[in-house]
Design a protein around this motif. Structure first.
Motif, PDB file in Angstrom:
ATOM      1  N   ARG A 108      58.835 -14.146   6.043  1.00  0.00           N
ATOM      2  CA  ARG A 108      58.544 -14.229   7.623  1.00  0.00           C
ATOM      3  C   ARG A 108      59.278 -13.028   8.235  1.00  0.00           C
ATOM      4  N   TYR A 122      67.853 -16.017   7.076  1.00  0.00           N
ATOM      5  CA  TYR A 122      68.136 -16.272   5.500  1.00  0.00           C
ATOM      6  C   TYR A 122      67.424 -15.018   4.991  1.00  0.00           C
ATOM      7  N   PHE A 150      66.778 -26.664   5.296  1.00  0.00           N
ATOM      8  CA  PHE A 150      67.935 -26.714   4.889  1.00  0.00           C
ATOM      9  C   PHE A 150      68.510 -28.253   5.028  1.00  0.00           C
ATOM     10  N   LEU A 191      74.397 -27.288  10.183  1.00  0.00           N
ATOM     11  CA  LEU A 191      74.439 -26.071  10.420  1.00  0.00           C
ATOM     12  C   LEU A 191      75.145 -25.632  11.724  1.00  0.00           C
ATOM     13  N   SER A 221      70.735 -30.065  10.233  1.00  0.00           N
ATOM     14  CA  SER A 221      69.637 -29.455   9.802  1.00  0.00           C
ATOM     15  C   SER A 221      68.184 -30.064   9.914  1.00  0.00           C
ATOM     16  N   ARG A 222      67.329 -29.378  10.166  1.00  0.00           N
ATOM     17  CA  ARG A 222      66.156 -30.068  10.475  1.00  0.00           C
ATOM     18  C   ARG A 222      64.877 -29.743   9.387  1.00  0.00           C
ATOM     19  N   ARG A 223      64.708 -28.530   9.012  1.00  0.00           N
ATOM     20  CA  ARG A 223      63.563 -28.288   8.049  1.00  0.00           C
ATOM     21  C   ARG A 223      63.950 -26.931   7.310  1.00  0.00           C
ATOM     22  N   LEU A 277      49.515 -19.255  10.850  1.00  0.00           N
ATOM     23  CA  LEU A 277      50.607 -20.031  11.026  1.00  0.00           C
ATOM     24  C   LEU A 277      50.179 -21.550  10.541  1.00  0.00           C
ATOM     25  N   LYS A 312      75.547 -23.872  15.099  1.00  0.00           N
ATOM     26  CA  LYS A 312      74.554 -23.045  15.994  1.00  0.00           C
ATOM     27  C   LYS A 312      75.251 -22.947  17.431  1.00  0.00           C
ATOM     28  N   GLN A 337      54.591 -24.566   4.220  1.00  0.00           N
ATOM     29  CA  GLN A 337      56.168 -24.807   4.399  1.00  0.00           C
ATOM     30  C   GLN A 337      56.526 -26.351   3.894  1.00  0.00           C
ATOM     31  N   GLY A 369      65.652 -23.708  17.243  1.00  0.00           N
ATOM     32  CA  GLY A 369      66.937 -23.668  16.440  1.00  0.00           C
ATOM     33  C   GLY A 369      66.571 -23.321  14.797  1.00  0.00           C
ATOM     34  N   THR A 370      65.475 -22.332  15.019  1.00  0.00           N
ATOM     35  CA  THR A 370      64.888 -22.006  13.616  1.00  0.00           C
ATOM     36  C   THR A 370      65.212 -20.326  13.280  1.00  0.00           C
ATOM     37  N   VAL A 371      65.190 -20.161  11.932  1.00  0.00           N
ATOM     38  CA  VAL A 371      65.235 -18.811  11.564  1.00  0.00           C
ATOM     39  C   VAL A 371      63.777 -18.362  10.887  1.00  0.00           C
ATOM     40  N   PRO A 372      63.395 -17.156  11.096  1.00  0.00           N
ATOM     41  CA  PRO A 372      64.059 -16.119  11.517  1.00  0.00           C
ATOM     42  C   PRO A 372      64.138 -16.250  13.085  1.00  0.00           C
ATOM     43  N   GLU A 426      59.387 -17.889  16.061  1.00  0.00           N
ATOM     44  CA  GLU A 426      58.135 -18.011  15.422  1.00  0.00           C
ATOM     45  C   GLU A 426      57.879 -16.464  14.857  1.00  0.00           C
ATOM     46  N   SER A 427      57.705 -16.315  13.546  1.00  0.00           N
ATOM     47  CA  SER A 427      57.623 -15.026  12.772  1.00  0.00           C
ATOM     48  C   SER A 427      56.452 -14.256  13.267  1.00  0.00           C
TER      49      SER A 427
HETATM   50  N1  LIG Z   1      56.999 -21.027  11.528  1.00  0.00           N
HETATM   51  C1  LIG Z   1      58.184 -20.597  11.625  1.00  0.00           C
HETATM   52  C2  LIG Z   1      59.052 -21.363  10.234  1.00  0.00           C
HETATM   53  C3  LIG Z   1      60.507 -21.205  10.725  1.00  0.00           C
HETATM   54  C4  LIG Z   1      61.260 -22.499  10.173  1.00  0.00           C
HETATM   55  O1  LIG Z   1      60.865 -23.572   9.960  1.00  0.00           O
HETATM   56  N2  LIG Z   1      62.670 -22.380   9.405  1.00  0.00           N
HETATM   57  C5  LIG Z   1      63.369 -23.268   9.122  1.00  0.00           C
HETATM   58  C6  LIG Z   1      63.787 -22.622   7.688  1.00  0.00           C
HETATM   59  S1  LIG Z   1      62.485 -22.480   6.746  1.00  0.00           S
HETATM   60  C7  LIG Z   1      64.764 -23.185   9.770  1.00  0.00           C
HETATM   61  O2  LIG Z   1      65.190 -22.228  10.580  1.00  0.00           O
HETATM   62  N3  LIG Z   1      65.194 -24.464   9.805  1.00  0.00           N
HETATM   63  C8  LIG Z   1      66.508 -24.640  10.544  1.00  0.00           C
HETATM   64  C9  LIG Z   1      67.042 -26.320  10.539  1.00  0.00           C
HETATM   65  O3  LIG Z   1      66.825 -26.796   9.410  1.00  0.00           O
HETATM   66  O4  LIG Z   1      67.731 -26.467  11.517  1.00  0.00           O
HETATM   67  C10 LIG Z   1      58.218 -19.210  11.403  1.00  0.00           C
HETATM   68  O5  LIG Z   1      57.150 -18.677  10.935  1.00  0.00           O
HETATM   69  O6  LIG Z   1      58.935 -18.680  11.874  1.00  0.00           O
END
Ligand SMILES: N[C@@H](CCC(=O)N[C@@H](CS)C(=O)NCC(=O)O)C(=O)O
Length: 261
Positions: free
Chosen positions: A16, A11, A72, A76, A68-70, A142, A78, A149, A89-92, A105-106
């Motif tokens: 990050r 997003y 969102f 989603l 979605s996990r965190r 981190l 994927k 977060q 499964g996270t972004v970035p 992990e950014s």
């Molecule tokens: N510590 C990770 C945080 C990444 C993270 O938690 N991303 C969340 C959005 S803030 C995400 O992609 N969630 C996907 C989901 O809810 O499935 C970083 O710095 O890249």
């Protein structure tokens, strides 16, 4: 145009992601970024070849649909290939140029940018030991970033417990930063490194707290970052000085206006 060494899906805007882009600008490395506003990412297929989905593709029985996990809510989309390369499964989400290797992990994406060039001009140190010292700051950042977060995602309905935990994490992190800056100009020495980049991006993101006061006011709680410039003067002078630098300013300039004014 130079061939991109990495592709990032996320997003946008996202501090990050800016970590990697600031390093890429210092190093003259090309990084491709694909993404959309946070609220639109539910309309995207999360993949190396990420794309916007047609309305008829967004069904509950889609093979890509995942809860979605965190950060969102809802569904989603994927691909299996995305989950293979991005196990959380996270972004970035970053990928090698051919899409076979996923980097998540950014801070790791940031390191990948520095490693993509033969001469990282000291951004990742000049020796394995210096690089390890920089890693120490990245890890500490981190740990802070994860607490931040959870807090920012919950600040609208903040509890005393969440606030206390965040206040302790904020203090712990910034005390270390204050100490590191006691005898040197940058976190890991006399020059800017990945440690400073991650610090500036994660702390700037945390300071969005100051734009999200409603939940705190309703709970009768102060900002965790209240008066932080006075409590951690070296850390904040360092943050402000970093943001003045052109490579930082082009990403963080506008985003941080609210606390620099
Ligand atoms: N510590 C990770 C945080 C990444 C993270 O938690 N991303 C969340 C959005 S803030 C995400 O992609 N969630 C996907 C989901 O809810 O499935 C970083 O710095 O890249």
């Amino acid at each position: 145009m130079a061939k991109s060494v990495l592709r990032i899906f996320s997003y946008l805007p996202n501090p990050r992601v800016w970590k990697a882009l600031i390093a890429a600008d210092y190093l003259g490395v090309a990084v491709e970024v694909i993404g959309d506003k946070p609220k639109n990412l539910g309309n995207w297929l999360w993949d190396f070849d990420a794309r916007e989905l047609q309305a008829e593709e967004k069904t509950d029985d889609s093979p890509y649909a995942r809860v979605s996990r965190r950060g969102f809510s809802g569904t989603l989309y994927k691909t299996d290939a995305f989950m293979r390369t991005q196990p959380y499964g996270t972004v970035p989400a970053a990928f090698s140029a051919d899409g076979t290797i996923g980097i998540f992990e950014s801070n790791s994406i940031l390191r990948a940018v520095a490693r993509a060039t033969d001469d990282c001009i000291g951004l990742y140190g000049h020796s394995p030991m210096q690089a390890s010292r920089i890693d120490s700051f990245l890890d500490a950042t981190l740990v802070f970033g994860r607490e931040a977060q959870v807090y920012l995602l919950g600040v609208e309905a903040v509890t005393q417990e969440l606030h206390t935990r965040m206040a302790a994490a904020f203090e712990f992190f910034l005390e270390g930063i204050e100490r590191a800056l006691e005898h040197q100009a940058y976190l890991a020495g006399e020059h800017v490194t990945l440690a400073d980049i991650a610090f500036a991006c994660d702390l700037s993101q945390f300071l969005r707290e100051r734009l999200m006061r409603a939940g705190l006011d309703a709970a009768g709680l102060p900002l965790v970052s209240d008066n932080a410039e006075q409590r951690f003067p070296r850390a904040f002078a360092h943050l402000f000085a970093l943001i003045e630098k052109p490579h930082f300013a082009s990403y963080l300039g506008k985003y941080t206006e609210h606390f620099r004014a």
